[in-house]
Design a protein around this motif. Sequence first.
Motif, short mmCIF file in Angstrom:
data_model
loop_
_atom_site.label_atom_id
_atom_site.label_comp_id
_atom_site.label_asym_id
_atom_site.label_seq_id
_atom_site.Cartn_x
_atom_site.Cartn_y
_atom_site.Cartn_z
N ASP A 21 32.61 34.51 38.03
CA ASP A 21 33.51 33.36 37.78
C ASP A 21 34.23 32.95 39.04
OD1 ASP A 21 32.76 33.58 35.15
OD2 ASP A 21 34.39 34.97 34.68
N LYS A 22 34.40 33.92 39.95
CA LYS A 22 34.93 33.55 41.27
C LYS A 22 34.24 34.43 42.31
CE LYS A 22 39.12 34.33 42.39
NZ LYS A 22 40.58 34.28 42.32
N ILE A 23 34.27 33.97 43.55
CA ILE A 23 33.54 34.73 44.59
C ILE A 23 34.37 35.97 44.92
CG2 ILE A 23 32.64 34.68 46.94
CD1 ILE A 23 32.22 31.67 46.57
N THR A 24 33.80 37.13 44.71
CA THR A 24 34.51 38.38 45.00
C THR A 24 33.61 39.38 45.72
OG1 THR A 24 34.87 40.46 43.73
CG2 THR A 24 34.68 38.44 42.44
N VAL A 25 34.13 39.87 46.85
CA VAL A 25 33.41 40.85 47.66
C VAL A 25 33.25 42.14 46.85
CG1 VAL A 25 33.58 42.28 49.73
CG2 VAL A 25 34.30 39.90 49.81
N GLY A 26 34.38 42.62 46.30
CA GLY A 26 34.38 43.92 45.63
C GLY A 26 33.43 43.93 44.43
N ALA B 132 39.05 50.70 47.86
CA ALA B 132 37.60 50.86 47.77
C ALA B 132 37.18 52.01 46.86
CB ALA B 132 37.03 51.09 49.16
N SER B 133 38.15 52.77 46.32
CA SER B 133 37.76 53.85 45.40
C SER B 133 37.02 53.27 44.20
CB SER B 133 38.99 54.63 44.95
OG SER B 133 39.92 53.75 44.37
N TYR B 134 37.21 51.95 43.94
CA TYR B 134 36.51 51.40 42.77
C TYR B 134 34.99 51.34 42.96
CZ TYR B 134 37.52 46.72 44.93
OH TYR B 134 37.66 45.64 45.76
N TYR B 135 34.51 51.56 44.19
CA TYR B 135 33.05 51.60 44.36
C TYR B 135 32.45 52.86 43.73
CZ TYR B 135 33.78 47.67 47.51
OH TYR B 135 34.13 46.45 48.03
N PHE B 136 33.29 53.88 43.48
CA PHE B 136 32.78 55.06 42.77
C PHE B 136 32.46 54.71 41.32
CE2 PHE B 136 34.70 57.16 46.42
CZ PHE B 136 33.71 58.07 46.75
N LEU B 137 33.09 53.66 40.79
CA LEU B 137 32.74 53.24 39.41
C LEU B 137 31.26 52.85 39.37
CD1 LEU B 137 35.84 51.03 38.44
CD2 LEU B 137 35.17 53.18 37.35
N GLY B 138 30.86 51.99 40.30
CA GLY B 138 29.47 51.52 40.32
C GLY B 138 28.48 52.64 40.60
N THR B 139 28.79 53.50 41.60
CA THR B 139 27.80 54.52 41.98
C THR B 139 27.69 55.61 40.91
OG1 THR B 139 29.49 55.59 43.31
CG2 THR B 139 27.95 54.22 44.48
N LEU C 290 48.83 42.43 47.99
CA LEU C 290 48.62 41.03 48.41
C LEU C 290 48.76 40.11 47.21
CD1 LEU C 290 45.39 41.77 50.51
CD2 LEU C 290 47.72 41.61 51.38
N GLY C 291 49.51 40.55 46.18
CA GLY C 291 49.62 39.77 44.94
C GLY C 291 48.68 40.35 43.90
N ASP C 292 48.48 39.61 42.81
CA ASP C 292 47.65 40.08 41.71
C ASP C 292 46.21 40.32 42.20
OD1 ASP C 292 47.01 40.64 39.09
OD2 ASP C 292 46.53 38.55 38.60
N ARG C 293 45.66 41.51 41.94
CA ARG C 293 44.26 41.80 42.35
C ARG C 293 43.51 42.40 41.16
NH1 ARG C 293 44.24 44.68 48.22
NH2 ARG C 293 42.13 43.87 48.29
N PRO C 294 43.15 41.57 40.18
CA PRO C 294 42.49 42.10 38.99
C PRO C 294 41.08 42.60 39.31
CG PRO C 294 42.49 39.70 38.92
CD PRO C 294 43.27 40.10 40.14
N ILE C 295 40.50 43.39 38.37
CA ILE C 295 39.11 43.84 38.57
C ILE C 295 38.23 43.37 37.40
CG2 ILE C 295 39.72 45.82 40.02
CD1 ILE C 295 39.13 47.60 37.52
N ASP C 296 38.64 42.26 36.79
CA ASP C 296 37.89 41.76 35.62
C ASP C 296 36.42 41.47 35.93
OD1 ASP C 296 39.20 39.66 37.19
OD2 ASP C 296 38.21 38.27 35.83
#
Length: 429
Positions: free
Chosen positions: A160-165, A94-101, A119-125
């Motif tokens: 392009d896909k449903i993503t919570v993050g 969840a540290s990636y939420y600091f990108l948005g804020t 959990l396998g590949d988890r891109p942030i595209d």
Amino acid sequence: MEKFIISGGNKLKGDILISGAKNAAVAIIPAAILADSPCILENVPNINDVTVDLQILSEMGAEVKVLNKNTIQIDAKHIRDTAVPYEMARSIRASYYFLGTLLTKFNHAKVSMPGGCALGDRPIDQHLKCFKALGSNYSIEHGMVEITADKLIGTQIYFDKITVGATINAMLAAVKVDGLTILENAAKEPHIVDLANFLNSMGADIMGAGTDVIKIRGVKKLKGTHYTIIPDQIEAGTYMVAAAATGGDVTIRNVIPKHLEPISSKLSKMGVIIEERDDSVRIVGKDEPYERMNLKTMPHPGFPTDMQPQFAALLTLAGGTSIITESIYEDRFRYVDELRRMGADISVDGKVAVIEGVEKLTGAPVKAADLRAGAALIIAGLSAKGSTEIEDIYHIERGYENMAGKLRAVGADIVKRKFPGPDAIRMAL
Ligand code: EPU
């Protein structure tokens, strides 16, 4: 090294109080830096991912006060730093939420590529696509994502896909920009609605959270607020399954039953009795094997991937063959080898696991591969004959508040013990 030691076979009986939702808290805490006066958050889960989030805020210059075990005050008006300390950020997803804020607050953000469960590949595209669409540029160098913008402007974004993050990050990044941002094909999880409610209580203008189109009209200022985080539906679901697996009778309190429907409906189908009240659910299990069942993980309101391993543990003892299809992650069956050590009959082919119900599980030494895998092993240990020792429990403590204590209070025989780690053993030799 710490382990959970479980002596299986006790039926769980009594009440369990559910904590605040992990995945809401880890979005709301970074969002608090957008307010120009202090925010008070209640029902904050006391878990390691939250501790890391709060440490990040303190390191960056925010004043964080713990008012009581589950209530914190965050005053972020002195934050000037737009880079998040590397090691801390890398340890949680969840540290990636600091990108948005940070982007919406300062037009600049620098955060390490996120960590979290493997959990396998988890891109942030999709996150990066949103930031770019709002008018910023990004680079990824030396493990850090850096985003800069001269001016951000509202826009239309189709995921392009449903993503919570990425849905959360887009809401965070758009909340203070000029104009209207429309997010299409957005995720609909309860914690997305919770974040929108939190931001709106600070003065934001967000509509449609909980549907697949979210509209965010940027506002100039956000003020401090007093907010209570929703209960954790995955924590609740985990204890519902644990109660069923032990043939117990447990009332799970401080829940929103509507959020639990995808879980409750599957449990009822297997033959578990569920009584729903206003803010609690009672689970009455049985001693005979439950019905076998197929399930496929899907974005909300489908069956949550974060409950898939726990259901697999329950289905190992069901009557007949069950099939689980994991459609969110590439690799969320890393608990299967461990359940096999306990006598489970499971085969995996890609994203499909076939579970043949067995008569009994037996306790064994096992390792938690990730947070929900660890929860599944606890459920298996509670329903197994004999003693189960679970290693790598730090995964479990990232996301469950006082799990052993809550289970002990309803009759489970589970303790946390310290053991010398491999380093200590090497030194002793
Ligand atoms: N994805 C992309 N590109 C992106 C973002 C996601 O391809 O830019 C893919 C992911 O690789 C994955 C799928 O989309 O295959 C869904 O990912 P999502 O973004 O929805 O998940 P997340 O934000 O990384 C959050 C929770 C997870 C939970 C998922 C799905 C947090 C911190 N984590 O992860 O929680 O499994 O949503 O509901 O909120 C857990 O609590 O055990 C956990 C893993």
